[in-house]
Design an enzyme around this catalytic site. Structure first.
Site, PDB file in Angstrom:
ATOM      1  N   LYS A   6     -13.655  -0.904   5.927  1.00 17.05           N
ATOM      2  CA  LYS A   6     -14.266  -1.665   4.832  1.00 17.05           C
ATOM      3  C   LYS A   6     -15.303  -2.653   5.338  1.00 17.05           C
ATOM      4  O   LYS A   6     -16.390  -2.735   4.793  1.00 17.05           O
ATOM      5  CB  LYS A   6     -13.204  -2.441   4.046  1.00 17.05           C
ATOM      6  CG  LYS A   6     -11.840  -1.828   4.016  1.00 17.05           C
ATOM      7  CD  LYS A   6     -11.727  -0.690   3.049  1.00 17.05           C
ATOM      8  CE  LYS A   6     -10.361  -0.061   3.228  1.00 17.05           C
ATOM      9  NZ  LYS A   6      -9.975   0.882   2.263  1.00 17.05           N
ATOM     10  N   TRP A  26       0.864  -1.193   0.000  1.00 16.99           N
ATOM     11  CA  TRP A  26       0.000   0.000   0.000  1.00 16.99           C
ATOM     12  C   TRP A  26       0.895   1.236   0.000  1.00 16.99           C
ATOM     13  O   TRP A  26       1.802   1.320   0.849  1.00 16.99           O
ATOM     14  CB  TRP A  26      -0.864  -0.056   1.269  1.00 16.99           C
ATOM     15  CG  TRP A  26      -1.870   1.028   1.444  1.00 16.99           C
ATOM     16  CD1 TRP A  26      -2.747   1.521   0.511  1.00 16.99           C
ATOM     17  CD2 TRP A  26      -2.143   1.741   2.661  1.00 16.99           C
ATOM     18  NE1 TRP A  26      -3.537   2.489   1.080  1.00 16.99           N
ATOM     19  CE2 TRP A  26      -3.190   2.648   2.387  1.00 16.99           C
ATOM     20  CE3 TRP A  26      -1.609   1.703   3.947  1.00 16.99           C
ATOM     21  CZ2 TRP A  26      -3.705   3.498   3.358  1.00 16.99           C
ATOM     22  CZ3 TRP A  26      -2.124   2.548   4.916  1.00 16.99           C
ATOM     23  CH2 TRP A  26      -3.170   3.435   4.620  1.00 16.99           C
ATOM     24  N   ASP A  44      -1.050  -5.821   9.218  1.00 12.12           N
ATOM     25  CA  ASP A  44      -2.037  -4.830   8.799  1.00 12.12           C
ATOM     26  C   ASP A  44      -3.280  -5.633   8.403  1.00 12.12           C
ATOM     27  O   ASP A  44      -3.259  -6.386   7.424  1.00 12.12           O
ATOM     28  CB  ASP A  44      -1.502  -4.017   7.606  1.00 12.12           C
ATOM     29  CG  ASP A  44      -2.446  -2.880   7.240  1.00 12.12           C
ATOM     30  OD1 ASP A  44      -3.564  -2.833   7.800  1.00 12.12           O
ATOM     31  OD2 ASP A  44      -2.076  -2.034   6.399  1.00 12.12           O
TER      32      ASP A  44
END
Ligand code: LMR
Length: 396
Positions: A246, A130, A211
């Site tokens: 999310k 990311w 993560d």
């Protein structure tokens, strides 16, 4: 002072959303930022979240500060998500959780904690990762390096090279691992590979930093924790950054957590005392509303079932779009093999589109994709599939 400044470059992901919003083309398609769209192209509030909010309005008695690490109820809810209901880690005191302002703040708090207590540690990131990961660790002043992750030719995990590199990382360094739905590739290690990675971590002595931003969007809630579970079984130390942007659709509430796991209660308490110092200097204490929603939903059997069904529907829709995308490209006469997309998981797919192709799609067809070729599959719908695949066929 301001007069002398140059403009900072736009953010590679969120800057794309800014450009998308300004684009007057009525047929524009945003496949940049990782935001889920339903079959109508909308990002509605989850029904379970709405119901929890209604209840919270009635029961909320104060807006006074939360403590620096947030509420114990939220911490327990986060840990149950991570380790599974009934896991002894939740009650043993070997895990401690600080409620953070989203997953990004969880990572930044982790980075500040590492920088203050182990300033010489290098943080190892997957190549690719990311784009905000390097920016966050750079902001904390940490050294960074990368380990191989992706085989661009075969479009698979470069596992042999990855494990070889991980075995050489010195004790005391930190390795960032995407717990599931790797961002940007959509490719995760399988169960046997996770086991090997955990074994290497134990032998080499580096600290895993997970993560965990997409739990539930890959194969299922517990299935997506299969990597984490391998590390839990080692009884060692780790850090876990969670996000509920999310899987609860709570993007703008900024709901996340940083969990520290250790081998003794005393060690975990010490770690959390320093994590609290980092939180206090960054944003003092967390915003309450989003965390209260998560705690309410996860603590109520009916709301939880409603939420699980909503996440399952998201997961199924994303996987359906993967298949439809591959089939529609074929129908448009594309001969290049895109079937690897159906083997990837989560919101993203590393499509193999080049930067030139991405820029052409943006200019000619108002289709917004991250320059790296990462596509947000969760932004595809039955309605935008035809024009999308037609434009990609023309750009290839
Ligand atoms: C993404 O990668 O698109 C998401 O995680 C959103 C973000 O903050 O970049």
């Amino acid at each position: 002072m301001f007069e002398k400044l140059d403009m900072a470059p736009p953010d590679v992901i969120l800057g794309l959303t800014e450009a998308f919003k300004k684009d007057p083309n009525p047929n524009k398609i945003n496949l940049g930022v990782g935001v889920y769209k339903d079959s109508n192209g909308a990002t509605p509030v989850f029904q379970a979240v709405k119901e929890a909010e209604r209840r919270l309005i009635d029961v909320e008695k104060t807006k006074t500060y939360l403590s620096i690490e947030g509420s114990p109820e939220y911490a327990a809810a986060v840990q149950e998500m991570l380790f599974g209901a009934g896991n002894s880690l939740v009650t043993s005191g070997l895990a401690a959780t600080a409620h953070t302002a989203g997953g990004t703040a969880a990572l930044r708090v982790a980075a500040d904690f590492i920088k203050t207590k182990c300033p010489g540690a290098t943080v190892w990131l997957s190549d690719p990762t990311w784009p905000n990961h390097p920016a966050i660790f750079r902001a904390s002043g940490l050294n960074m390096a990368t380990y191989p992750y992706y085989d661009a030719d075969a479009k698979v995990l470069a596992f042999d090279r990855m494990i070889e590199a991980l075995a050489k990382i010195p004790a005391g360094d930190v390795v960032l691992l995407h717990a599931c739905c790797h961002n940007p590739t959509g490719i995760d290690p399988d169960a046997a590979q996770w086991k090997q990675i955990a074994g290497v971590a134990k032998t080499a002595g580096w600290l895993p930093l997970f993560d965990f931003a997409y739990q539930g969007l890959g194969d299922g809630f517990r299935e997506d924790a299969r990597g984490l579970d391998c590390f839990v079984n080692l009884d060692g130390e780790m850090l876990i950054a969670s996000s509920f942007s999310k899987n609860f659709g709570l993007y703008n509430e900024r709901v996340g957590a940083l969990t520290a796991v250790g081998a003794s209660v005393e060690a975990v308490e010490k770690a959390m005392s320093h994590i609290k110092v980092c939180v206090r200097t960054l944003y003092s204490n967390p915003p309450a509303h989003g965390g209260a929603i998560v705690t309410t939903v996860l603590g109520d059997a009916a709301l939880r079932a409603m939420w699980e069904a909503e996440v399952t529907e998201m997961r199924d829709r994303i996987n359906g779009m993967r298949t439809l995308f591959v089939d529609t490209l074929k129908a448009k006469g594309v001969t290049r093999d895109f079937s690897f997309l159906t083997r990837q998981r989560g919101m993203f797919s590393f499509s193999g589109l080049t930067k030139d192709q991405v820029l052409k799609l943006r200019k000619d067809s108002a289709i917004y994709i991250v320059d790296s070729g990462r596509i947000n599959v969760a932004g595809m719908t039955e309605n935008n599939m035809e024009p999308l695949c037609k434009a990609i066929a023309a750009a290839l």
